[in-house]
Design an enzyme around this catalytic site. Structure first.
Site, short mmCIF file in Angstrom:
data_model
loop_
_atom_site.label_atom_id
_atom_site.label_comp_id
_atom_site.label_asym_id
_atom_site.label_seq_id
_atom_site.Cartn_x
_atom_site.Cartn_y
_atom_site.Cartn_z
N ASP A 35 -3.43 -0.61 5.80
CA ASP A 35 -4.33 -0.15 6.85
C ASP A 35 -3.54 0.28 8.10
OD1 ASP A 35 -6.74 0.42 7.99
OD2 ASP A 35 -7.33 -1.65 8.34
N ASN A 83 -13.97 5.58 1.10
CA ASN A 83 -13.14 6.61 1.74
C ASN A 83 -13.68 8.04 1.56
OD1 ASN A 83 -9.95 4.90 1.18
ND2 ASN A 83 -11.37 4.80 2.91
#
Ligand code: V07
Length: 255
Positions: A35, A83
């Protein structure tokens, strides 16, 4: 004349010694949520895709180092089912990364005896992405070293629901008794059935959530979080995570 250093002042070698990784206690399976690529780019006034590109370079370094340390399985959360909600341009770019990565790095993976695998619904990825990944899986399937497992279009709740549907259908067809549904049977139907459970989960960029990653499989894993953004993660950060893991394992051992 060489300067004489009193024995007790020679701290450095001792400290280095303390920080060594115990080679017999390296986590077998490490899972990583990579991340902070967008935030890394933003802080540098770069487009988000520049963060993803830099992050891809870090994947190469980390794969190399994990393999050298004797990690048996490395699972990387490359693309989640969530996503797809990102801007189309960003999704298109992300879908080119596996192609880009494998074009430059597949020979080294083969040389290092690394075996590429994936978890997730690969069928929904663009054709060029699937082809590159399938080719890498095929070219490395005989390898016996570290398993490099990419989570691509992966979502853990979806995975669990799919297993449930599959078992429910077996019951409906009269092939399975509900009483025969055990944790073991359930596990055998997960994407990860052939893998050991992760021992260590790493998440970068200061977030401390699972975000739908390996919910079942992480039941007993140690979690390690760092504020470091993924593009700034490196071999040293990986070692820090492993040392922390080994410290915890020693504590349990002592009780
Ligand atoms: C992606 C780079 C790492 C940071 C997190 C998001 C962006 C490597 C791959 C990959 C996937 C499959 C494969 C070989 C390489 C990758 C995506 C995103 C979608 F067989 N990095 N990386 N795939 N990022």
């Amino acid at each position: 004349m060489p300067l004489k250093i009193p024995f007790m002042s020679r701290k450095l070698p001792q400290q280095e010694k303390l920080q060594d990784i115990e080679s017999d206690n390296v986590p077998n399976h490490i899972a990583i949520i990579m991340d902070g690529n967008g935030r890394w780019a933003k802080e540098k006034n770069l487009p988000r895709i520049a963060g993803h590109k830099e992050g891809m370079g870090v994947v190469k370094k980390v794969v190399r180092h994990a393999s050298d340390l004797g990690v048996k399985t490395l699972t990387l959360y490359a693309f989640s089912t969530e996503n797809w909600k990102r801007p189309k341009k960003e999704v298109d770019f992300l879908m080119k990364l596996p192609v880009d990565f494998l074009q430059t790095y597949l020979p080294e993976l083969i040389e290092k005896n690394v075996r590429v695998q994936t978890i997730g619904t690969k069928g929904l990825l663009p054709e060029h992405t699937q082809q590159a990944v399938d080719e890498a899986i095929r070219q490395t399937e005989q390898n016996t070293g570290m398993i490099l497992n990419f989570a691509l279009n992966y979502g853990s709740r979806h995975e669990i629901v799919e297993v449930t549907k599959c078992l429910a259908n077996q019951v409906k067809r009269g092939e399975l008794e509900p009483e025969s549904i055990t944790e073991e049977l359930f596990e055998e139907n997960l994407y990860t059935s052939h893998l050991e459970e992760p021992d260590l989960l790493i998440r970068t960029s200061g977030e401390q959530r699972l975000s739908n990653f390996l919910l079942w499989q992480l039941a007993y894993a140690e979690f390690w979080f760092t504020d470091v953004y993924w593009p700034s993660f490196n071999e040293e950060t990986l070692e820090e995570a492993i040392r922390n893991y080994q410290k915890r394992k020693r504590r349990y051992g002592g009780v």
